[in-house]
Design an enzyme around this catalytic site. Structure first.
Site, mmCIF file in Angstrom:
data_model
loop_
_atom_site.group_PDB
_atom_site.id
_atom_site.type_symbol
_atom_site.label_atom_id
_atom_site.label_comp_id
_atom_site.label_asym_id
_atom_site.label_seq_id
_atom_site.Cartn_x
_atom_site.Cartn_y
_atom_site.Cartn_z
ATOM 1 N N ASP A 170 55.585 47.765 -17.568
ATOM 2 C CA ASP A 170 54.548 46.773 -17.241
ATOM 3 C C ASP A 170 53.166 47.412 -17.291
ATOM 4 O O ASP A 170 52.205 46.834 -17.796
ATOM 5 C CB ASP A 170 54.810 46.134 -15.868
ATOM 6 N N GLY A 182 56.001 53.008 -15.973
ATOM 7 C CA GLY A 182 56.496 51.626 -15.970
ATOM 8 C C GLY A 182 56.052 50.877 -17.218
ATOM 9 O O GLY A 182 54.889 50.965 -17.622
ATOM 10 N N SER A 194 58.830 41.443 -7.491
ATOM 11 C CA SER A 194 58.874 40.275 -6.602
ATOM 12 C C SER A 194 59.423 39.041 -7.286
ATOM 13 O O SER A 194 60.059 38.213 -6.661
ATOM 14 C CB SER A 194 57.474 39.928 -6.080
HETATM 15 N N1 LIG Z 1 54.325 32.548 -5.009
HETATM 16 C C1 LIG Z 1 54.272 33.866 -4.794
HETATM 17 N N2 LIG Z 1 55.407 34.579 -4.677
HETATM 18 C C2 LIG Z 1 55.373 35.917 -4.478
HETATM 19 N N3 LIG Z 1 54.218 36.618 -4.371
HETATM 20 C C3 LIG Z 1 53.066 35.967 -4.469
HETATM 21 C C4 LIG Z 1 53.026 34.566 -4.699
HETATM 22 N N4 LIG Z 1 51.722 34.214 -4.775
HETATM 23 C C5 LIG Z 1 50.986 35.320 -4.597
HETATM 24 N N5 LIG Z 1 51.785 36.385 -4.390
HETATM 25 C C6 LIG Z 1 51.312 37.749 -4.162
HETATM 26 O O1 LIG Z 1 51.644 38.490 -5.294
HETATM 27 C C7 LIG Z 1 52.060 39.797 -4.947
HETATM 28 C C8 LIG Z 1 53.156 40.168 -5.925
HETATM 29 O O2 LIG Z 1 52.512 40.235 -7.172
HETATM 30 P P1 LIG Z 1 53.214 39.857 -8.526
HETATM 31 O O3 LIG Z 1 52.267 40.298 -9.581
HETATM 32 O O4 LIG Z 1 53.668 38.466 -8.529
HETATM 33 O O5 LIG Z 1 54.484 40.818 -8.393
HETATM 34 P P2 LIG Z 1 55.480 41.530 -9.386
HETATM 35 O O6 LIG Z 1 54.914 41.422 -10.773
HETATM 36 O O7 LIG Z 1 55.498 42.906 -8.859
HETATM 37 O O8 LIG Z 1 56.785 40.814 -9.250
HETATM 38 C C9 LIG Z 1 52.514 39.763 -3.492
HETATM 39 O O9 LIG Z 1 51.895 40.827 -2.790
HETATM 40 C C10 LIG Z 1 51.995 38.432 -2.986
HETATM 41 O O10 LIG Z 1 51.000 38.608 -2.006
HETATM 42 C C1 LIG Z 2 54.900 50.971 -10.188
HETATM 43 C C2 LIG Z 2 55.839 49.785 -10.412
HETATM 44 C C3 LIG Z 2 56.865 49.753 -9.302
HETATM 45 C C4 LIG Z 2 54.995 48.503 -10.367
HETATM 46 O O1 LIG Z 2 55.826 47.382 -10.422
HETATM 47 P P1 LIG Z 2 55.402 45.963 -9.791
HETATM 48 O O2 LIG Z 2 54.873 46.226 -8.449
HETATM 49 O O3 LIG Z 2 54.311 45.429 -10.670
HETATM 50 O O4 LIG Z 2 56.614 45.102 -9.806
HETATM 51 C C5 LIG Z 2 56.504 49.874 -11.838
HETATM 52 O O5 LIG Z 2 55.517 49.976 -12.809
HETATM 53 C C6 LIG Z 2 57.423 51.057 -11.938
HETATM 54 O O6 LIG Z 2 58.540 51.031 -11.478
HETATM 55 N N1 LIG Z 2 56.925 52.173 -12.566
HETATM 56 C C7 LIG Z 2 57.671 53.370 -12.796
HETATM 57 C C8 LIG Z 2 56.967 54.586 -12.282
HETATM 58 C C9 LIG Z 2 55.634 54.873 -12.957
HETATM 59 O O7 LIG Z 2 55.015 53.977 -13.532
HETATM 60 O O8 LIG Z 2 55.191 56.032 -12.886
HETATM 61 K K LIG Z 3 53.526 44.304 -12.637
#
Ligand SMILES: Nc1ncnc2c1ncn2[C@@H]1O[C@H](COP(=O)(O)OP(=O)(O)O)[C@@H](O)[C@H]1O
Ligand SMILES: CC(C)(COP(=O)(O)O)[C@@H](O)C(=O)NCCC(=O)O
Ligand SMILES: [K+]
Length: 274
Positions: free
Chosen positions: A120, A118, A16
């Site tokens: 992360d 992943g 995101s």
């Molecule tokens: N400012 C923001 N922008 C985007 N997502 C947000 C925000 N604040 C809270 N969220 C929440 O965070 C979630 C995405 O989590 P986040 O850990 O930021 O995503 P990622 O690490 O996958 O990019 C979304 O489901 C959303 O509800």
């Molecule tokens: C599961 C995920 C999409 C989570 O990513 P996020 O929602 O935190 O952006 C990421 O960790 C990923 O692409 N993983 C690869 C597949 C796996 O972990 O098995």
């Molecule tokens: K993440």
């Protein structure tokens, strides 16, 4: 003049948005989130001559942080940028940064990982386990919601992946003819479970099912590891944690709420190399 030695930037690229951490050595000084940056902005960042210029460019909307952090640095090299990305197209854009290091799975000392895990998830689990102890289960309430666990030998036990809260609401509205998009900003308290309007019915379905599912995973974890720890991160962590405090207080009281687990993992790896 503030100390500019040992400064490095951590960047977690999620599905995101971008998550930033500014470190001095092993101390995580500031964290902030931004949207993805356009290619032109990344190019400009990579051309910066000083740390000040760089921070001015990446804190554009964070006036307070930027002023707090204004440094007098000599025009030398840019600080190292340590990247953990699960979005390859984004990773590619950052390659032009002169002092970049992309963390890959083989650099995380977690045992028994599978090749497509992943980064992360691996880093957050490593960081959480190193900080709070193993066995550790990390719940990442991000774009996707993931569970990732490791045992007392720091071996991956495994995990699960499902659509995160935002994605569940978005897909319901995008893939149906009559369902509205439910804005999570409007959430205050728990919806009524047996709802009598569409918006609340969507909230009820998604939230109660998600809470029950998360509880089930946590209980299964505690069956395997009665003393196992559970940590939760990600953009929806606080919302979910607050709901847990309302409906399953015994679980909430054992949850470690920590947004910076991935940065903890990065720090472990960067610092262990001296
Ligand atoms: N400012 C923001 N922008 C985007 N997502 C947000 C925000 N604040 C809270 N969220 C929440 O965070 C979630 C995405 O989590 P986040 O850990 O930021 O995503 P990622 O690490 O996958 O990019 C979304 O489901 C959303 O509800
Ligand atoms: C599961 C995920 C999409 C989570 O990513 P996020 O929602 O935190 O952006 C990421 O960790 C990923 O692409 N993983 C690869 C597949 C796996 O972990 O098995
Ligand atoms: K993440």
């Amino acid at each position: 003049m503030r100390e500019t030695k040992n400064i490095w930037l951590g960047l977690e690229i999620g599905n995101s948005r971008l998550h930033w951490g500014l470190f001095r050595g092993e101390t995580l000084d500031f964290t902030w989130d931004t949207d993805y940056l356009p290619e032109s902005a990344i190019y400009q960042l990579a051309q910066c001559q000083t740390l000040d210029d760089l921070l001015l460019a990446i804190f554009p909307l964070h006036q307070r942080t930027r002023e707090e952090f204004l440094l007098t640095s000599s025009p030398s090299s840019l600080p190292p940028l340590i990247v953990a990305s699960v979005v390859p197209s984004q990773t590619a854009l950052w390659q032009i940064y002169p002092n970049i290091r992309i963390i890959t799975l083989d650099q995380v000392p977690l045992q028994a990982v599978y090749p497509t895990l992943g980064i992360d998830r691996a880093l957050a689990l490593w960081g959480a386990g190193k900080s709070w102890g193993f066995p550790m289960l990390v719940i990442d309430a991000g774009t996707a919601l993931t569970f990732t666990g490791a045992d007392e030998n720091q071996c991956l036990v495994g995990g699960a992946i499902l659509p995160g809260l935002g994605l569940q609401f978005a897909s319901l509205s995008q893939k149906t003819g009559q369902l509205p998009f439910v804005e999570m900003q409007d959430f205050t308290s728990l919806p009524s479970r047996f709802a009598n309007n569409t918006s609340e019915a969507i909230q009820s379905g998604v939230i109660y099912t998600l809470l029950a599912g998360i509880r089930d995973f946590i209980e299964a974890w505690w069956c395997l590891f009665p003393e196992g720890k559970v940590a939760i991160k990600g953009g929806d962590r606080t919302l979910l944690f607050n709901y847990f405090q309302t409906v399953y207080l015994n679980i909430a009281s054992r949850l470690i709420l920590e947004p910076n687990l991935t940065f903890c993992g990065m720090r472990e790896i960067v610092m262990s190399e001296g």
